[in-house]
Design an enzyme around this catalytic site. Structure first.
Site, mmCIF file in Angstrom:
data_model
loop_
_atom_site.group_PDB
_atom_site.id
_atom_site.type_symbol
_atom_site.label_atom_id
_atom_site.label_comp_id
_atom_site.label_asym_id
_atom_site.label_seq_id
_atom_site.Cartn_x
_atom_site.Cartn_y
_atom_site.Cartn_z
ATOM 1 N N ARG A 12 0.848 -1.191 0.000
ATOM 2 C CA ARG A 12 0.000 0.000 0.000
ATOM 3 C C ARG A 12 0.880 1.235 0.000
ATOM 4 O O ARG A 12 1.723 1.393 0.881
ATOM 5 C CB ARG A 12 -0.818 -0.021 1.301
ATOM 6 C CG ARG A 12 -2.252 0.206 1.090
ATOM 7 C CD ARG A 12 -3.076 0.040 2.317
ATOM 8 N NE ARG A 12 -2.538 0.539 3.572
ATOM 9 C CZ ARG A 12 -3.323 0.944 4.570
ATOM 10 N NH1 ARG A 12 -4.624 0.935 4.434
ATOM 11 N NH2 ARG A 12 -2.799 1.330 5.702
ATOM 12 N N THR A 65 -0.996 7.575 -0.815
ATOM 13 C CA THR A 65 -2.295 7.461 -1.499
ATOM 14 C C THR A 65 -3.145 6.320 -0.937
ATOM 15 O O THR A 65 -4.345 6.269 -1.176
ATOM 16 C CB THR A 65 -2.093 7.169 -2.992
ATOM 17 O OG1 THR A 65 -1.446 5.880 -3.115
ATOM 18 C CG2 THR A 65 -1.219 8.233 -3.659
ATOM 19 N N ASP A 94 0.242 -3.062 12.413
ATOM 20 C CA ASP A 94 0.689 -3.461 11.070
ATOM 21 C C ASP A 94 0.956 -4.966 11.053
ATOM 22 O O ASP A 94 1.902 -5.450 11.683
ATOM 23 C CB ASP A 94 1.955 -2.678 10.700
ATOM 24 C CG ASP A 94 2.334 -2.901 9.246
ATOM 25 O OD1 ASP A 94 2.526 -4.076 8.849
ATOM 26 O OD2 ASP A 94 2.413 -1.920 8.499
ATOM 27 N N ASP A 121 4.467 -6.187 9.722
ATOM 28 C CA ASP A 121 5.550 -5.873 10.668
ATOM 29 C C ASP A 121 5.486 -6.786 11.887
ATOM 30 O O ASP A 121 6.519 -7.248 12.385
ATOM 31 C CB ASP A 121 5.462 -4.416 11.110
ATOM 32 C CG ASP A 121 5.951 -3.453 10.038
ATOM 33 O OD1 ASP A 121 6.595 -3.918 9.075
ATOM 34 O OD2 ASP A 121 5.688 -2.244 10.159
HETATM 35 C C1 PRP Z 1 -1.345 -4.461 4.516
HETATM 36 C C2 PRP Z 1 -2.240 -5.680 4.668
HETATM 37 C C3 PRP Z 1 -3.067 -5.631 3.424
HETATM 38 C C4 PRP Z 1 -3.229 -4.166 3.196
HETATM 39 C C5 PRP Z 1 -4.599 -3.780 3.660
HETATM 40 O O1 PRP Z 1 -0.293 -4.720 3.661
HETATM 41 O O2 PRP Z 1 -1.530 -6.863 4.819
HETATM 42 O O3 PRP Z 1 -2.455 -6.249 2.306
HETATM 43 O O4 PRP Z 1 -2.237 -3.486 3.978
HETATM 44 O O5 PRP Z 1 -4.856 -2.462 3.362
HETATM 45 P P1 PRP Z 1 -5.938 -2.009 2.295
HETATM 46 O O6 PRP Z 1 -7.172 -2.806 2.563
HETATM 47 O O7 PRP Z 1 -6.121 -0.542 2.624
HETATM 48 O O8 PRP Z 1 -5.395 -2.206 0.928
HETATM 49 P P2 PRP Z 1 0.911 -3.704 3.431
HETATM 50 O O9 PRP Z 1 0.630 -2.825 2.267
HETATM 51 O O10 PRP Z 1 1.227 -2.994 4.721
HETATM 52 O O11 PRP Z 1 2.094 -4.648 2.988
HETATM 53 P P3 PRP Z 1 2.848 -5.785 3.818
HETATM 54 O O12 PRP Z 1 1.881 -6.927 3.998
HETATM 55 O O13 PRP Z 1 3.981 -6.139 2.911
HETATM 56 O O14 PRP Z 1 3.304 -5.207 5.126
HETATM 57 N N1 URA Z 2 -2.543 -2.894 7.077
HETATM 58 C C1 URA Z 2 -2.237 -3.356 8.312
HETATM 59 O O1 URA Z 2 -1.308 -4.167 8.458
HETATM 60 N N2 URA Z 2 -2.947 -2.914 9.351
HETATM 61 C C2 URA Z 2 -3.951 -2.042 9.216
HETATM 62 O O2 URA Z 2 -4.578 -1.677 10.230
HETATM 63 C C3 URA Z 2 -4.261 -1.566 7.938
HETATM 64 C C4 URA Z 2 -3.539 -2.019 6.877
#
Ligand code: PRP
Ligand code: URA
Length: 209
Positions: free
Chosen positions: A104, A108, A200, A203
């Site tokens: 994400r 944006t 997160d 993380d």
């Molecule tokens: C997080 C989560 C989803 C997304 C959700 O991933 O695991 O994939 O955000 O958010 P959305 O519904 O607003 O799209 P992130 O982009 O943080 O990547 P990561 O899993 O690599 O940490």
């Molecule tokens: N992605 C995450 O990992 N946590 C949130 O709360 C939203 C997006």
């Protein structure tokens, strides 16, 4: 809500409470996410078709029911969806696993695709997308779009926590997708994080920050 299933089994809810707790470290967090994924898979596969068959027990022939040849595919959204994969494979070891890499954009909040590797027969499979967090819904909707472009018609989404905005974000373009979640939380904060959520997910699973 149509096509939204909140799985409120006591074991799922208890483990989700521990997952949310900020004092839960990465090792326990990973174990709990996998355990919840097993329990959720049990519910999400409830309607899998069965067919009559026969086996021979040590005593004699038995009419039994076994899963019909329906092929399943599981598709984690990288990274955090990886935490749920082994849970599903424990119950359905023959499932094929596709990967969709999305992150994400922090400004944006829109998903950016960086990887995609799917089973070649994805259009013939019943698919379960895995991602613990459904926040704006942008990532999940993008994953559905990618799978539909490849011909998939039977898609479910399994997450741990959904925001109302995320459910709407997926269903506005893809009302056919069944969403399985352990909880629907209150809202998103100004950074697009689910409140109260769990922080997160990527993380916390992988110990990054
Ligand atoms: C997080 C989560 C989803 C997304 C959700 O991933 O695991 O994939 O955000 O958010 P959305 O519904 O607003 O799209 P992130 O982009 O943080 O990547 P990561 O899993 O690599 O940490
Ligand atoms: N992605 C995450 O990992 N946590 C949130 O709360 C939203 C997006």
């Amino acid at each position: 809500m149509e096509n939204v299933f909140v799985l409120d089994h006591p074991l799922i809810q208890h483990k989700l409470a521990l997952i949310r707790d900020e004092n839960t470290g990465a090792k326990e967090f990973r174990e709990l996410v996998e355990e919840v994924a097993v329990l959720m898979a049990y519910e999400a596969t409830r309607n899998m078709p069965l067919e009559e068959s026969e086996v021979k027990t040590p005593i004699g022939p038995a009419k039994v029911r076994m899963l019909s040849g329906k092929k399943l595919g599981i598709v984690p959204i990288l990274r955090a969806g990886l935490g749920m994969v082994d849970g599903l494979l424990k119950l359905i070891p023959t499932a094929k696993v596709g990967h969709i890499g999305l992150y994400r954009d922090p400004e944006t909040l829109l998903p950016v695709e960086y990887y995609c590797k799917l089973p070649s027969d994805v259009s013939e499979r019943e698919l379960i997308i895995l991602d613990p967090m459904l926040a704006t819904g942008g990532s999940a909707a993008k994953a559905v779009e990618i799978l539909k472009e490849k011909g998939a018609t039977n898609i479910k989404l399994m997450c741990l926590i959904a925001a109302p905005e995320g459910i709407h974000g997926v269903h506005k373009d893809h009302p056919d997708v069944q969403i399985y979640t352990a909880a629907i939380d209150e809202k998103l904060n100004s950074h697009g994080y689910i409140v109260p959520g769990l922080g997160d997910a990527g993380d916390r699973l992988f110990g990054t920050k």
